[in-house]
Enzyme design. Sequence first.
Site, short mmCIF file in Angstrom:
data_model
loop_
_atom_site.label_atom_id
_atom_site.label_comp_id
_atom_site.label_asym_id
_atom_site.label_seq_id
_atom_site.Cartn_x
_atom_site.Cartn_y
_atom_site.Cartn_z
N LYS A 229 0.81 -1.22 0.00
CA LYS A 229 0.00 0.00 0.00
C LYS A 229 0.85 1.27 0.00
CE LYS A 229 -4.39 -1.84 1.52
NZ LYS A 229 -5.44 -1.97 2.53
N ARG A 263 -3.55 -9.96 5.37
CA ARG A 263 -3.97 -10.06 3.96
C ARG A 263 -2.84 -9.49 3.10
NH1 ARG A 263 -6.18 -6.73 0.28
NH2 ARG A 263 -7.69 -7.61 -1.18
C1 7PM Z 1 -5.93 -0.69 -5.15
C2 7PM Z 1 -5.87 -0.06 -3.92
C3 7PM Z 1 -6.28 -1.99 -5.28
C4 7PM Z 1 -6.15 -0.77 -2.79
C5 7PM Z 1 -6.54 -2.71 -4.14
C6 7PM Z 1 -6.49 -2.08 -2.92
C7 7PM Z 1 -8.15 -4.48 2.13
C8 7PM Z 1 -9.19 -5.31 1.73
C9 7PM Z 1 -8.37 -4.27 -0.01
C10 7PM Z 1 -7.81 -4.40 3.51
C11 7PM Z 1 -9.58 -6.00 3.87
C12 7PM Z 1 -5.46 -3.75 -1.57
C13 7PM Z 1 -6.67 -2.83 -1.67
N1 7PM Z 1 -7.63 -3.85 1.03
N2 7PM Z 1 -9.90 -6.06 2.57
N3 7PM Z 1 -9.31 -5.16 0.39
N4 7PM Z 1 -8.57 -5.19 4.35
N5 7PM Z 1 -10.26 -6.73 4.77
O1 7PM Z 1 -4.36 -3.16 -1.41
O2 7PM Z 1 -6.93 -3.67 3.97
O3 7PM Z 1 -5.55 -4.94 -1.74
S1 7PM Z 1 -8.18 -3.75 -1.64
#
Ligand code: 7PM
Length: 288
Positions: A229, A263
């Site tokens: 991130k 995750r």
């Molecule tokens: C772009 C930016 C694509 C951010 C995907 C993301 C989380 C999640 C995501 C989290 C839970 C990523 C995010 N982040 N579900 N889904 N917790 N529970 O980096 O932090 O995967 S999407």
Amino acid sequence: MTDSSSATWLPCGRHRLDISYPRVMGILNVTPDSFSDGGRHVALDDALRHAERMLAEGAAIIDVGGESTRPGAPPVSTQQELDRVAPVIERLVCELDALVSVDTSNPRVIEQAAQLGAGMINDVRALQRDGALEAAIGAGLPVCLMHMQGEPQDMQQAPRYDEPIEDAVAGFLAARVAACEAAGLRRERLLLDPGFGFGKTVEHNLRLLNRMDRLTALGLPLLVGMSRKSMIGKVLGRPVEERLAGGLALAAHAVGRGARILRVHDVGPVMDAVNMSWAVLREGCEHD
Ligand code: 7PM
């Protein structure tokens, strides 16, 4: 850590998951931008191969998501989301016997995923969409409730809070737990997630990580997602493909602060960081 007498089992449909020690959830994005575009079947095979590798590296859960929650991403229709996730869930369950979590806020997707054998629901909107709470109760699966301020389209436009971030997040999650329990979702089925990067500045994210004790105090297992991130990018000045080492430091830190599910994209390296951090924590407890 493999002592079954101290196991804490989370019932996940056809599986059960011991969360008495930290576990790793591998991310499997099935948005069009995530896998090769050589036709649907090629993309599906690629996704399966990637999941297989994450399982071999030690992932306990595969998190399948078909709705991009990327800041600014356009919303997807129910049919689009189902078309993306259903075939993947089906094959992960049937061919790999994997514990699958579905990253969705859509009640129809929750229902369908549960029917296909998914074992967990991961909702970045904490079951606030119309019908989502009922669908989750019907599914009878554990649910991860995540904190997000705003919606992906606008959440990163100068996020601000009127109280300390940990109070805002703990307050929101406590209220969602209460709403879920009032509707008939059993507390034992809930997990909590601070939602790193979802309507938060880098300073908010770092503070939230330091104050995770405010969330563990709610008495439910914590899931965290910080893998690759922008909080890593901002602190270290690294593009997304150079954020592994920063992510490992954050994973180790999260375990130290009580996280039970991480995750992540890079399962193998994170397993080592998590297990090392856990070894230190356990050794510390022997002398309590
Ligand atoms: C772009 C930016 C694509 C951010 C995907 C993301 C989380 C999640 C995501 C989290 C839970 C990523 C995010 N982040 N579900 N889904 N917790 N529970 O980096 O932090 O995967 S999407």
